[in-house]
Design a protein around this motif. Structure first.
Motif, PDB file in Angstrom:
ATOM      1  N   GLN A 183      -3.532  -1.157  -4.008  1.00  0.00           N
ATOM      2  CA  GLN A 183      -3.617  -0.318  -2.970  1.00  0.00           C
ATOM      3  C   GLN A 183      -2.763   0.842  -3.045  1.00  0.00           C
ATOM      4  OE1 GLN A 183      -3.361  -3.951   0.111  1.00  0.00           O
ATOM      5  NE2 GLN A 183      -4.405  -2.504   0.914  1.00  0.00           N
ATOM      6  N   ALA A 184      -1.698   0.793  -3.773  1.00  0.00           N
ATOM      7  CA  ALA A 184      -0.714   1.988  -3.932  1.00  0.00           C
ATOM      8  C   ALA A 184      -1.116   2.842  -4.858  1.00  0.00           C
ATOM      9  CB  ALA A 184       0.664   1.063  -4.505  1.00  0.00           C
ATOM     10  N   LYS A 185      -1.083   4.128  -4.430  1.00  0.00           N
ATOM     11  CA  LYS A 185      -1.438   5.229  -4.932  1.00  0.00           C
ATOM     12  C   LYS A 185      -0.171   5.913  -5.938  1.00  0.00           C
ATOM     13  CE  LYS A 185      -2.814  10.232  -4.813  1.00  0.00           C
ATOM     14  NZ  LYS A 185      -3.296  11.291  -3.935  1.00  0.00           N
ATOM     15  N   ILE A 186      -0.386   5.950  -7.255  1.00  0.00           N
ATOM     16  CA  ILE A 186       0.676   6.303  -7.999  1.00  0.00           C
ATOM     17  C   ILE A 186       0.556   7.769  -8.646  1.00  0.00           C
ATOM     18  CG2 ILE A 186       1.840   5.586 -10.386  1.00  0.00           C
ATOM     19  CD1 ILE A 186       1.023   2.863  -9.960  1.00  0.00           C
ATOM     20  N   ASP A 187       1.660   8.558  -8.258  1.00  0.00           N
ATOM     21  CA  ASP A 187       1.769   9.886  -8.751  1.00  0.00           C
ATOM     22  C   ASP A 187       2.839   9.832 -10.046  1.00  0.00           C
ATOM     23  OD1 ASP A 187       1.940  12.495  -9.020  1.00  0.00           O
ATOM     24  OD2 ASP A 187       2.747  13.025  -6.831  1.00  0.00           O
ATOM     25  N   HIS A 188       2.277  10.446 -11.217  1.00  0.00           N
ATOM     26  CA  HIS A 188       3.196  10.281 -12.209  1.00  0.00           C
ATOM     27  C   HIS A 188       3.381  11.687 -12.847  1.00  0.00           C
ATOM     28  CE1 HIS A 188       4.696   9.227 -16.450  1.00  0.00           C
ATOM     29  NE2 HIS A 188       3.912  10.441 -16.597  1.00  0.00           N
ATOM     30  N   TYR A 218      -0.099  -4.034  -7.302  1.00  0.00           N
ATOM     31  CA  TYR A 218      -0.306  -3.289  -5.913  1.00  0.00           C
ATOM     32  C   TYR A 218      -1.548  -2.333  -6.086  1.00  0.00           C
ATOM     33  CZ  TYR A 218       4.181  -5.461  -5.435  1.00  0.00           C
ATOM     34  OH  TYR A 218       5.002  -6.406  -5.343  1.00  0.00           O
ATOM     35  N   GLU A 264       3.360   1.807 -15.258  1.00  0.00           N
ATOM     36  CA  GLU A 264       2.749   2.247 -13.944  1.00  0.00           C
ATOM     37  C   GLU A 264       1.357   1.481 -13.914  1.00  0.00           C
ATOM     38  OE1 GLU A 264       2.486   6.464 -13.990  1.00  0.00           O
ATOM     39  OE2 GLU A 264       4.626   6.598 -14.315  1.00  0.00           O
ATOM     40  N   PRO A 299       2.684   4.348  -1.373  1.00  0.00           N
ATOM     41  CA  PRO A 299       2.531   5.280  -2.679  1.00  0.00           C
ATOM     42  C   PRO A 299       3.868   5.217  -3.345  1.00  0.00           C
ATOM     43  CG  PRO A 299       1.774   6.443  -0.651  1.00  0.00           C
ATOM     44  CD  PRO A 299       2.415   5.348  -0.107  1.00  0.00           C
ATOM     45  N   ALA A 309       0.242  -0.916 -10.874  1.00  0.00           N
ATOM     46  CA  ALA A 309      -1.202  -0.663 -10.038  1.00  0.00           C
ATOM     47  C   ALA A 309      -1.786  -2.056 -10.053  1.00  0.00           C
ATOM     48  CB  ALA A 309      -1.865   0.192 -10.794  1.00  0.00           C
ATOM     49  N   ASP A 335       0.879  -1.189   0.070  1.00  0.00           N
ATOM     50  CA  ASP A 335      -0.039  -0.003   0.122  1.00  0.00           C
ATOM     51  C   ASP A 335       0.750   1.367   0.088  1.00  0.00           C
ATOM     52  OD1 ASP A 335       1.055  -0.198   2.554  1.00  0.00           O
ATOM     53  OD2 ASP A 335      -0.960   0.008   3.565  1.00  0.00           O
ATOM     54  N   GLU A 340       5.809   7.429  -6.445  1.00  0.00           N
ATOM     55  CA  GLU A 340       6.202   8.787  -7.305  1.00  0.00           C
ATOM     56  C   GLU A 340       7.006   8.265  -8.411  1.00  0.00           C
ATOM     57  OE1 GLU A 340       6.980  13.418  -7.108  1.00  0.00           O
ATOM     58  OE2 GLU A 340       7.017  12.313  -5.297  1.00  0.00           O
TER      59      GLU A 340
END
Length: 474
Positions: free
Chosen positions: A92-97, A90, A83, A64, A87, A62, A66
Motif C-alpha cells: 500500500q506504500a507509494k515509493i518515490d525514488h 508494504y 525498494e 509513502p 514494496a 500505507d 521517499e
C-alpha cells in the motif's frame, strides 16, 4: 570509539544549513571519504504502527516512502532492489525514488524548509556536510534500527552484522545517525600481471619501496602517479604510514585537535617519506594537473606502477582497465622497525552514507528500508554487481571475487583488529581542506615536511580555538 560532544553546539540552524553545501565542497571528492554523523531525535510524530516481531520498527503500512540516492559509480540499482522488497512487504506504500548526481544541491533547500525525504544517501562531491547537519539537529537517531533484528540473519541484531567500525563511523555525540553501506579500504594499487611480467615484488617496507622505485624508473615506467587535482588521494597512504608509526594514540591526538598533534614524529616522518617520491623523481610527470579519472587511466595504461586509492577503484575502472590487468590493493609499507602497528594494518572505514532525517515524514519506513538494504542478501548482490566490499560482514562469503575485490577482502582479513581510520575529515571539513592543500604543496616540492607539519598544525589550532565549531572526541 563513540564520539562525545565537547563544545557548545552551533547557534543557528538555518544559517548552518545554508552553508552546508559550501562547507562540503572542501571535503573529499569521492565516497573514499569516510561520511558519517550524529543526531537529534527522530520524527516520532509520523510513526503510527505498533511494533511487532514482523514490524520491529513500527512502520505504518500505507505511509509513502521517499528515497534519495546518490547515483554515482555504483549506480542506484542496488537501492531500487531494496525498494522493491519494501514494496512487497508494504504494497500500500507509494515509493518515490530519486537517483541524483548532486545530492547536496538538491537536498539543501529541503532540509532548510523542513521537508526532507525519508532516506538520504548523502554521498558524492556535492554532499551536505554531515557535521553541519548534526549540529543543526537534522539527523535522526538510528539506535532502534541497529538494535532491530537483522532481516535475514536469525538471532542477530543489525549492529551485529556490520564490519568493525561501521557503527562508530556513523556516530556523533554518542548517537548513531548515519549508516554507511560500503566498506572502503585505502592502500596502493598495482597490476599483478604487470608486476609478474617485470619480476617486481610488492614492498613491505618504505626502504624496499624506494629501491623498487629506482628499478621501475630505470625501466622507463614512472613508479607512481596520483590524482593531483585532488591531493587527498595522496594523503591516504601518507596518513596510513603515520598511523602505523604512531599507533592509535597518534590518530586520536589528530582527531581530538590536541596541541602539537601534527608535529608528532610519525607524521613528520611520513611526510618526509612522501616528499622523497617527488624529490627523487618517482612521480609521473604532470601528475599534479591530473584528475582522478586521468591519473587512473594513465595507471591502467602502465605509464605508472603504483597509484593510491580507495577500494572503489576497481569498480570505477570498469571499461578502462585492459583485460588481464588484474589490479590488486597492497597495504602501505612499514615506515620502520619501530612502527606501533603491523604492516598488515590498513586504513578502513565505511562510506556511502545513508541517513534518516529528523523531520522525515516516514522515519519508521526509512529505517525499515535501511534494514532491508543492509540485509546480507542485499549486500551480497551489491558486491557481485560492483566489485566493492559492503559494510555487512560475510557478504562476500562463497563468491568468486575479482582480483581487486579479492585483494581488498584479503587485506581486511589479514588486518583483523588492526584496522584504523581518522575522523577529522568528517568532523571538520575546513581542516580536511587544509591538510589536502598542504599535501599538494609537499608533493610538488613547494614546502618541506617541517613546513607541512607547521602549516596544518596552525589550521588545527585555529579550529580548536573557534568556539562556534562543535567539537568531538574519540
Amino acid at each position: 570509539m563513540n564520539s562525545t560532544t565537547q563544545a557548545r553546539p552551533y547557534p543557528n540552524r538555518r544559517t548552518l544549513l545554508k552553508t552546508a553545501v559550501s562547507a562540503s565542497i572542501a571535503a573529499p571528492l569521492l565516497g573514499a571519504c569516510v561520511t558519517s554523523g550524529g543526531s537529534d531525535d527522530s520524527g516520532a510524530a509520523a510513526e503510527g504502527a505498533p511494533k511487532t516481531a514482523d514490524n520491529p520498527l513500527g512502520v505504518k503500512a500505507d505511509a509513502p516512502l521517499e528515497v534519495v540516492v546518490f547515483k554515482g559509480g555504483y549506480g542506484d540499482e542496488y537501492a531500487t532492489r531494496a525498494e522493491a522488497q519494501y514494496a512487497q512487504k508494504y504494497p500500500q506504500a507509494k515509493i518515490d525514488h530519486k537517483g541524483l548526481q548532486k545530492v547536496g544541491e538538491a537536498m539543501q533547500p529541503r532540509f532548510v524548509a523542513g521537508n526532507p525525504p525519508d532516506v538520504v544517501d548523502n554521498t558524492g562531491a556535492g554532499r551536505l556536510d554531515i557535521a553541519t547537519l548534526v549540529a543543526a539537529g537534522q539527523t535522526g537517531d538510528l539506535s532502534d534500527l541497529l538494535d532491530a533484528p537483522a532481516l535475514d540473519q536469525p538471532g542477530k541484531k543489525v549492529r551485529d552484522t556490520l564490519l568493525p567500525g561501521v557503527v562508530d563511523d556513523g556516530t556523533f555525540g554518542g548517537k548513531p545517525v548515519a549508516l554507511n553501506f560500503t566498506y572502503t579500504v585505502w592502500g596502493l594499487w598495482y597490476s599483478k600481471s604487470f608486476f609478474a611480467e617485470r619480476g617486481w615484488q610488492y614492498p613491505k617496507t618504505w626502504a624496499e619501496m624506494l629501491t623498487l622505485c629506482a628499478t621501475i624508473k630505470k625501466s622507463g615506467v614512472a613508479p607512481w602517479t596520483y590524482q593531483g587535482k585532488y591531493p587527498e588521494y595522496l594523503n591516504d597512504p601518507l596518513l596510513s604510514m603515520a598511523a602505523k608509526a604512531g599507533g592509535l594514540d597518534l590518530i586520536k591526538a589528530v582527531d581530538n585537535l590536541e596541541p602539537g598533534a601534527w608535529k608528532q614524529p610519525g607524521l613528520v616522518q611520513a611526510a618526509t617519506a612522501f616528499a622523497e617520491l617527488a624529490g627523487k623523481g618517482y612521480l609521473l610527470a604532470g601528475s599534479e594537473a591530473l584528475s582522478h579519472t586521468e591519473a587512473q587511466a594513465a595507471w591502467c595504461q602502465r605509464k605508472a606502477a603504483f597509484i593510491p586509492c580507495g577500494s572503489w577503484l576497481e569498480s570505477e575502472q570498469k571499461g578502462v582497465a585492459p583485460a588481464g590487468f588484474d589490479m590488486v590493493l597492497g597495504t602501505v609499507p612499514a615506515g620502520g622497525p619501530s612502527d606501533r602497528l603491523p604492516v598488515t594494518a590498513v586504513q578502513a572505514a565505511s562510506s556511502e552514507s545513508f541517513l534518516v532525517p529528523t523531520k522525515a515524514t516516514n522515519p519508521a519506513g526509512g529505517r525499515e528500508y535501511l534494514r532491508i538494504l543492509f540485509s546480507k542478501a542485499s549486500a551480497t548482490a551489491f558486491a557481485q554487481a560492483n566489485s566493492t566490499l559492503p559494510a555487512v560482514a560475510g557478504a562476500t562469503d562463497g563468491l568468486t571475487l575479482s582480483s581487486g575485490l579479492g585483494s581488498v577482502r584479503d587485506a581486511v582479513t589479514a588486518a583483523g583488529a588492526d584496522t584504523f581510520t581518522y575522523r577529522f575529515r568528517t568532523w571538520y571539513a575546513p581542516l580536511a581542506k587544509a591538510v589536502d592543500d598542504a599535501t599538494g604543496e609537499l608533493a610538488n616540492k613547494r614546502i618541506s615536511p617541517a613546513d607541512w607539519s607547521t602549516r596544518i598544525q596552525k589550521a588545527a589550532d585555529a579550529l580548536a580555538k573557534d568556539t562556534s565549531v562543535q567539537k568531538y572526541t574519540r
